[in-house]
Design an enzyme around this catalytic site. Structure first.
Site, PDB file in Angstrom:
ATOM      1  N   ASN A   1     -57.130  42.036  85.452  1.00 29.28           N
ATOM      2  CA  ASN A   1     -58.236  42.244  84.527  1.00 29.28           C
ATOM      3  C   ASN A   1     -57.873  41.506  83.235  1.00 29.28           C
ATOM      4  O   ASN A   1     -57.031  41.960  82.479  1.00 29.28           O
ATOM      5  CB  ASN A   1     -58.396  43.753  84.280  1.00 29.28           C
ATOM      6  CG  ASN A   1     -59.394  44.070  83.183  1.00 29.28           C
ATOM      7  OD1 ASN A   1     -60.129  43.198  82.723  1.00 29.28           O
ATOM      8  ND2 ASN A   1     -59.417  45.326  82.750  1.00 29.28           N
TER       9      ASN A   1
ATOM     10  N   LYS B   1     -59.661  41.026  80.652  1.00 27.66           N
ATOM     11  CA  LYS B   1     -60.340  41.547  79.457  1.00 27.66           C
ATOM     12  C   LYS B   1     -60.933  40.376  78.653  1.00 27.66           C
ATOM     13  O   LYS B   1     -61.353  39.386  79.241  1.00 27.66           O
ATOM     14  CB  LYS B   1     -59.380  42.420  78.646  1.00 27.66           C
ATOM     15  CG  LYS B   1     -58.680  43.460  79.549  1.00 27.66           C
ATOM     16  CD  LYS B   1     -57.897  44.494  78.829  1.00 27.66           C
ATOM     17  CE  LYS B   1     -57.300  45.453  79.832  1.00 27.66           C
ATOM     18  NZ  LYS B   1     -56.600  46.559  79.226  1.00 27.66           N
TER      19      LYS B   1
ATOM     20  N   HIS C   1     -64.305  51.106  83.087  1.00 26.42           N
ATOM     21  CA  HIS C   1     -62.974  50.939  82.498  1.00 26.42           C
ATOM     22  C   HIS C   1     -62.891  51.805  81.240  1.00 26.42           C
ATOM     23  O   HIS C   1     -63.873  51.970  80.524  1.00 26.42           O
ATOM     24  CB  HIS C   1     -62.740  49.461  82.149  1.00 26.42           C
ATOM     25  CG  HIS C   1     -61.321  49.213  81.744  1.00 26.42           C
ATOM     26  ND1 HIS C   1     -60.857  49.507  80.492  1.00 26.42           N
ATOM     27  CD2 HIS C   1     -60.259  48.742  82.443  1.00 26.42           C
ATOM     28  CE1 HIS C   1     -59.567  49.221  80.431  1.00 26.42           C
ATOM     29  NE2 HIS C   1     -59.176  48.755  81.604  1.00 26.42           N
TER      30      HIS C   1
ATOM     31  N   GLU D   1     -61.775  51.296  78.405  1.00 29.82           N
ATOM     32  CA  GLU D   1     -62.164  50.628  77.156  1.00 29.82           C
ATOM     33  C   GLU D   1     -63.684  50.640  76.999  1.00 29.82           C
ATOM     34  O   GLU D   1     -64.205  50.741  75.899  1.00 29.82           O
ATOM     35  CB  GLU D   1     -61.600  49.191  77.137  1.00 29.82           C
ATOM     36  CG  GLU D   1     -60.100  49.207  76.842  1.00 29.82           C
ATOM     37  CD  GLU D   1     -59.315  48.070  77.458  1.00 29.82           C
ATOM     38  OE1 GLU D   1     -59.908  47.064  77.867  1.00 29.82           O
ATOM     39  OE2 GLU D   1     -58.079  48.211  77.539  1.00 29.82           O
TER      40      GLU D   1
ATOM     41  N   GLU E   1     -56.400  54.984  86.283  1.00 27.26           N
ATOM     42  CA  GLU E   1     -55.788  54.371  85.106  1.00 27.26           C
ATOM     43  C   GLU E   1     -55.658  55.408  83.988  1.00 27.26           C
ATOM     44  O   GLU E   1     -56.627  55.614  83.230  1.00 27.26           O
ATOM     45  CB  GLU E   1     -56.649  53.215  84.597  1.00 27.26           C
ATOM     46  CG  GLU E   1     -56.831  52.084  85.573  1.00 27.26           C
ATOM     47  CD  GLU E   1     -57.118  50.768  84.837  1.00 27.26           C
ATOM     48  OE1 GLU E   1     -56.337  49.836  84.993  1.00 27.26           O
ATOM     49  OE2 GLU E   1     -58.103  50.709  84.098  1.00 27.26           O
TER      50      GLU E   1
ATOM     51  N   GLY F   1     -51.961  49.280  78.375  1.00 29.13           N
ATOM     52  CA  GLY F   1     -51.528  48.410  77.277  1.00 29.13           C
ATOM     53  C   GLY F   1     -50.422  48.983  76.408  1.00 29.13           C
ATOM     54  O   GLY F   1     -50.166  48.485  75.318  1.00 29.13           O
TER      55      GLY F   1
ATOM     56  N   SER G   1     -50.165  49.460  82.461  1.00 31.69           N
ATOM     57  CA  SER G   1     -48.833  48.891  82.243  1.00 31.69           C
ATOM     58  C   SER G   1     -48.080  48.537  83.530  1.00 31.69           C
ATOM     59  O   SER G   1     -46.856  48.681  83.595  1.00 31.69           O
ATOM     60  CB  SER G   1     -47.986  49.818  81.368  1.00 31.69           C
ATOM     61  OG  SER G   1     -48.566  49.902  80.084  1.00 31.69           O
TER      62      SER G   1
HETATM   63  P1  PGA Z   1     -52.561  46.942  81.196  1.00 27.82           P
HETATM   64  O1  PGA Z   1     -54.132  47.141  81.430  1.00 27.82           O
HETATM   65  O2  PGA Z   1     -51.963  46.459  82.492  1.00 27.82           O
HETATM   66  O3  PGA Z   1     -52.452  45.919  80.105  1.00 27.82           O
HETATM   67  O4  PGA Z   1     -51.998  48.266  80.803  1.00 27.82           O
HETATM   68  C1  PGA Z   1     -54.619  47.671  82.630  1.00 27.82           C
HETATM   69  C2  PGA Z   1     -56.110  47.796  82.565  1.00 27.82           C
HETATM   70  O5  PGA Z   1     -56.647  48.048  81.481  1.00 27.82           O
HETATM   71  O6  PGA Z   1     -56.813  47.641  83.583  1.00 27.82           O
END
Ligand code: PGA
Length: 248
Positions: A10, A12, A93, A95, A163, A169, A209
């Protein structure tokens, strides 16, 4: 029952045309048994679909609207993503849930539209740190799963991404036991809602992560069928190592 592992990146809001070209050149060379999906920004989908044609890589979107078309300035529909050659769309997601107040009902409507037009929805869910600290992890997972899943969901048109919000992140991941517990819970819920056969085939991937160092351990967990990778999917070397970690 064997479920194929899926390693999905992903990106983003990252990536320009030049990044896409360099990345794909490196990733295309990998030989691996896992399914590989890259969800770049919508601006790169057309280009990446074209340059990955004939390879094992699939390209997906990061979000879409729940309507097929209409007066929604700035939005993109699932059929537009399909039109470009996308095969999957991430919906719900954290976010988007946090920044755009996307509640489960909206996530379900989006996933339904993705399914209706014939693409695979990757439905994200997971608890915040406060919910986890208050012992609400499993209840949150249950509510999000039941309220976000479309009525027409099958193991072919749906993938669940667990998640935990606090792991995205941050460089922090839950323990193997905690990931196993969450994924087992999702599979149990899927069994109740969709029946044993569908639940056995449903892919439940882990995100938050995932990196080159922890991927192998995470992918080895019984109910973990791959990963949704954010930060570590931006560099081809890191993403390749994660893909290789899925080859047992
Ligand atoms: P990350 O993000 O691997 O940077 O933690 C995962 C995601 O948001 O799908």
């Amino acid at each position: 029952m064997t479920r194929r592992l899926l390693v999905a990146g992903n990106w983003k809001m990252n990536g320009l045309m030049s990044d896409g070209r360099e990345f794909i050149d490196k990733i295309k060379k990998i030989s691996s048994d896992v399914d590989i999906l890259i969800c770049p920004p919508a601006t790169l989908i057309d280009f990446m679909v074209k340059v990955t044609k004939g390879s094992k890589l699939s390209i997906g979107g990061q979000d879409c609207h729940f309507e097929k078309s209409g007066a929604y300035t700035g939005d993109i529909s699932a059929s537009m993503l399909k039109d470009l050659g996308a095969s999957h769309v991430i919906v719900g997601h954290s976010e988007r849930r946090a920044n755009y107040k996307e509640i489960n009902k909206v996530v379900r409507a989006k996933a339904t539209m993705v399914n209706i037009i014939g693409l695979v929805a990757i439905i994200c869910l997971g608890e915040t740190e406060a919910e986890r600290d208050n012992g609400k992890m499993l209840t949150v997972i249950e509510t999000q799963f039941l309220e976000s899943l479309p009525e027409i969901a099958t193991s072919d048109n749906t993938i669940i991404a667990y998640e935990p919000v606090w792991a995205i992140g941050t460089g922090r991941t839950p323990s193997v036991t905690e990931v196993a517990e969450a994924h087992r819970k999702i599979r149990e819920l899927a069994e109740k809602k969709l029946g044993l056969n569908v639940a056995k085939r449903l892919r439940i991937i882990y995100g938050g992560s995932v990196n080159q160092s922890n991927a192998r351990e995470l992918f080895a967990i019984e109910d973990v069928d791959g990963g949704l990778v954010g930060g570590a999917s931006l560099k081809a070397e890191n993403f390749s190592s994660i893909i290789e970690a899925g080859t047992f």
